[in-house]
Design a protein around this motif. Structure first.
Motif, PDB file in Angstrom:
ATOM      1  N   THR A 156       0.797  -1.229   0.000  1.00  0.00           N
ATOM      2  CA  THR A 156       0.000   0.000   0.000  1.00  0.00           C
ATOM      3  C   THR A 156       0.831   1.280   0.000  1.00  0.00           C
ATOM      4  O   THR A 156       0.263   2.371  -0.115  1.00  0.00           O
ATOM      5  N   THR A 186      -4.013   9.562   0.913  1.00  0.00           N
ATOM      6  CA  THR A 186      -2.940   9.054   1.756  1.00  0.00           C
ATOM      7  C   THR A 186      -2.052  10.214   2.164  1.00  0.00           C
ATOM      8  O   THR A 186      -2.023  11.260   1.497  1.00  0.00           O
ATOM      9  N   PRO A 188     -11.858   7.945   2.411  1.00  0.00           N
ATOM     10  CA  PRO A 188     -11.073   6.987   3.189  1.00  0.00           C
ATOM     11  C   PRO A 188      -9.607   7.421   3.202  1.00  0.00           C
ATOM     12  O   PRO A 188      -9.113   7.991   2.214  1.00  0.00           O
ATOM     13  N   TYR A 248      -6.985   3.732   7.537  1.00  0.00           N
ATOM     14  CA  TYR A 248      -6.077   2.594   7.455  1.00  0.00           C
ATOM     15  C   TYR A 248      -4.688   3.072   7.864  1.00  0.00           C
ATOM     16  O   TYR A 248      -4.278   4.183   7.539  1.00  0.00           O
ATOM     17  N   TRP A 249      -3.963   2.214   8.555  1.00  0.00           N
ATOM     18  CA  TRP A 249      -2.655   2.568   9.109  1.00  0.00           C
ATOM     19  C   TRP A 249      -1.604   1.678   8.455  1.00  0.00           C
ATOM     20  O   TRP A 249      -1.535   0.479   8.725  1.00  0.00           O
ATOM     21  N   CYS A 250      -0.804   2.268   7.579  1.00  0.00           N
ATOM     22  CA  CYS A 250       0.202   1.512   6.836  1.00  0.00           C
ATOM     23  C   CYS A 250       1.526   1.470   7.600  1.00  0.00           C
ATOM     24  O   CYS A 250       2.051   2.509   8.018  1.00  0.00           O
ATOM     25  N   THR A 262      -2.195  -2.056   7.401  1.00  0.00           N
ATOM     26  CA  THR A 262      -1.752  -2.528   6.097  1.00  0.00           C
ATOM     27  C   THR A 262      -0.228  -2.478   6.077  1.00  0.00           C
ATOM     28  O   THR A 262       0.403  -1.963   7.008  1.00  0.00           O
ATOM     29  N   ASN A 282      -6.746  -6.324   4.026  1.00  0.00           N
ATOM     30  CA  ASN A 282      -6.755  -4.949   4.533  1.00  0.00           C
ATOM     31  C   ASN A 282      -6.178  -3.981   3.516  1.00  0.00           C
ATOM     32  O   ASN A 282      -6.698  -2.878   3.315  1.00  0.00           O
ATOM     33  N   THR A 330      -7.037  -0.657  11.702  1.00  0.00           N
ATOM     34  CA  THR A 330      -6.953  -1.508  10.527  1.00  0.00           C
ATOM     35  C   THR A 330      -5.596  -1.279   9.875  1.00  0.00           C
ATOM     36  O   THR A 330      -5.339  -0.212   9.310  1.00  0.00           O
ATOM     37  N   LEU A 362      -5.455   6.677   4.189  1.00  0.00           N
ATOM     38  CA  LEU A 362      -4.347   5.772   4.469  1.00  0.00           C
ATOM     39  C   LEU A 362      -3.216   6.582   5.093  1.00  0.00           C
ATOM     40  O   LEU A 362      -2.586   7.399   4.429  1.00  0.00           O
ATOM     41  N   LYS A 412      -8.656  -3.333   0.723  1.00  0.00           N
ATOM     42  CA  LYS A 412      -9.702  -2.404   1.156  1.00  0.00           C
ATOM     43  C   LYS A 412      -9.183  -0.974   1.177  1.00  0.00           C
ATOM     44  O   LYS A 412      -9.887  -0.041   0.771  1.00  0.00           O
ATOM     45  N   ALA A 413      -7.954  -0.780   1.644  1.00  0.00           N
ATOM     46  CA  ALA A 413      -7.391   0.567   1.724  1.00  0.00           C
ATOM     47  C   ALA A 413      -7.274   1.221   0.354  1.00  0.00           C
ATOM     48  O   ALA A 413      -7.479   2.431   0.212  1.00  0.00           O
TER      49      ALA A 413
END
Length: 385
Positions: free
Chosen positions: A60, A204, A257, A282-284, A311, A351, A309, A259, A354-355
Motif C-alpha cells: 500500500t 494518503t 477513506p 487505514y494505518w500503513c 496494512t 486490509n 486496521t 491511508l 480495502k485501503a
C-alpha cells in the motif's frame, strides 16, 4: 474448455483465516477464483504444494520512481537529513543502467515475490510509461507538496497536470488520486485546495515518521527549521497549531477513506482523534524503512490494542534494501513474535485491498476475484499465479 487449476498446500489462508490442509483452491486458467472445495470433492489433477497458499500481497505504500537511488543514502540519519539527501540527489543518476530500467526491474521483483497491487507515490510522470498495460495493479497517488501559502495555487496546478496524465491511463489495472505529501510539506492553503477537489479518493499522507514533525506543529521548533533554511524556504507565515501534526491535518482529510503511512511516532491520543472520522482510516506500516531512516518501529502493539486496521508497505529503494512485503512480514515477526502470522497476512492482503479500494478483485480467495496466488514456504515466498 481448459481444465481448471487445482492447488492444495499444507495450509490455505483465504485473506482472513486458515482453512486447513484438506482444502483445494480452484482457479480458471486466467487466475480467477472459481471455488474452494474439500479434497474429497476436488477430483483429479490437484497440485500438492509444500507450503501455505495465500492471496497476492498488496503493497500500500511504495515510491517506485526512486528505484535508481538504492544504496545512495546512509541509514539511520533521521528523516530531515534523509529528505534533504533525496531532494538533492534524486536527479543525479548517471549509472550504466537507466532509471527506467531500474524501475522495471524493481517492479518485476515485486511481481515475482507475490505482490499483486501497489499504492505508488508519484512526484512526476517517471512511472507513467511503465504503468501502461502492466500486470501489476497500481493506484498512483500523485503527490502534492508546497509549504508556502503564497505558492499553493501554482503547486496545486503542477500536481494537477501530472494527475491528468495518470488519469488518462485509468482502467482495469490503474487508478489515481491527488494526495498531500506530509504535514511538514503542505501549507494550509494547499491542504484546502486538495480538500475541495471532488471525487478525490482514496487519500494518503505520510504521518508522524519523525518526532520533528510533531515538534514543528507544537512549537515551531526542531530540525525541520534547519531543513527549510537549507532550501531557502521562508516559513514565517506558518503558525503552529499547538497540537500534534496529525490532529492539525485531519480536518482537511475528511472527504475520503484515509491511508496514514509510517505512524512511527503516533500516540494513543492521535489514534483516538483519527477514529472520530466517519470514513475509514487505514494505518500503513513500513517497518524496514522506519528502521532504515529513524532506527525505530511504530508502536504496533498500541495500534492493535486500539483495533486499528493495519496494512503493509515497502516505501522506496532509497529507504529499503528491497520492495518485498514478505520481508516486511518477517521483520514484524522478528520484533513482535507474539503477533500471529495469520493476522499479519490479513494486513498484507485483504486490509491492503480495502485501503486501495480494490477489494472486489484483490486481497482474498473468493469466487470471481483474481487476487494472485502466493506460495509461502519455510523462509521464502513466490508467486504461483
Amino acid at each position: 474448455m481448459p481444465e481448471p487449476i487445482k492447488l492444495s498446500g499444507r495450509e490455505l489462508f483465504d485473506g482472513t483465516r486458515l482453512l486447513g490442509d484438506d482444502k483445494v483452491l480452484v482457479l480458471d486458467t486466467g487466475g480467477t477464483i472459481l471455488d474452494i472445495v474439500d479434497k474429497a470433492a476436488a477430483g483429479e489433477g490437484v497440485q500438492e504444494l509444500d507450503g501455505m497458499l495465500c492471496p497476492g500481497f498488496i503493497n500500500t505504500h511504495c515510491h517506485l520512481e526512486l528505484s535508481h537511488m538504492q544504496g545512495l543514502i546512509p541509514e539511520k540519519t533521521g528523516l530531515p537529513a534523509f529528505l534533504t539527501a533525496v531532494m538533492t540527489q534524486r536527479g543525479d543518476h548517471n549509472g550504466p543502467v537507466s532509471a527506467a530500467a531500474m524501475m522495471e526491474a524493481a517492479a518485476t521483483r515485486m511481481w515475482e515475490e507475490g505482490i499483486s497491487a501497489v499504492g505508488d507515490i508519484c512526484n512526476g510522470t517517471a512511472t507513467l510509461a511503465h504503468k501502461k498495460g502492466n500486470r501489476l495493479y497500481y493506484h498512483s497517488f500523485i503527490e502534492c507538496m508546497g509549504f508556502i501559502d503564497a505558492a499553493a495555487e501554482k503547486r496545486f496546478e503542477q500536481s494537477m497536470e501530472v494527475y491528468r496524465q495518470f488519469r488518462e491511463i485509468n482502467g482495469a489495472l490503474h487508478s489515481c488520486s491527488l494526495a498531500p505529501h506530509a504535514p511538514y510539506s503542505v501549507s494550509a492553503t494547499l491542504f484546502g485546495l486538495l480538500a475541495a477537489l471532488p471525487g478525490n479518493t482514496p487519500l494518503t499522507i505520510h504521518n508522524q515518521e519523525t518526532p520533528a514533525e510533531n515538534e514543528l506543529y507544537l512549537s515551531k521548533t526542531g530540525p525541520f527549521l534547519d531543513f527549510y533554511q537549507h532550501f531557502g524556504m521562508d516559513i514565517s507565515g506558518f503558525k503552529p497549531s499547538l497540537t500534534s501534526s496529525l490532529k492539525a491535518c485531519l480536518p482537511y482529510l475528511d472527504g475520503s477513506p484515509l491511508l496514514l503511512v509510517h505512524n512511527t511516532f503516533t500516540s494513543e491520543e492521535d489514534i483516538l482523534a483519527a477514529r472520530q472520522r466517519t470514513l475509514p482510516v487505514y494505518w500503513c506500516l513500513c517497518p524496514q524503512a522506519n528502521l532504515y531512516i529513524e532506527n525505530r518501529l511504530p508502536d504496533i502493539m498500541l495500534l492493535r490494542r486500539q483495533q486499528c486496521t493495519l496494512t503493509l508497505g515497502t516505501d522506496s529503494l532509497a529507504s529499503n534494501h528491497q520492495l518485498s512485503v514478505w520481508k516486511e512480514i518477517q521483520t514484524i515477526q522478528q520484533h513482535f513474535p507474539s503477533i500471529p502470522l495469520t493476522e499479519i497476512l490479513q494486513w498484507a492482503t485483504l486490509n491492503g485491498a480495502k485501503a486501495l479500494g480494490i477489494a472486489e478483485r484483490y486481497g482474498s480467495f473468493a469466487p470471481g476475484k483474481k487476487p494472485g496466488v502466493v506460495l509461502i514456504e519455510q523462509h521464502q515466498c513466490k508467486r504461483l499465479v
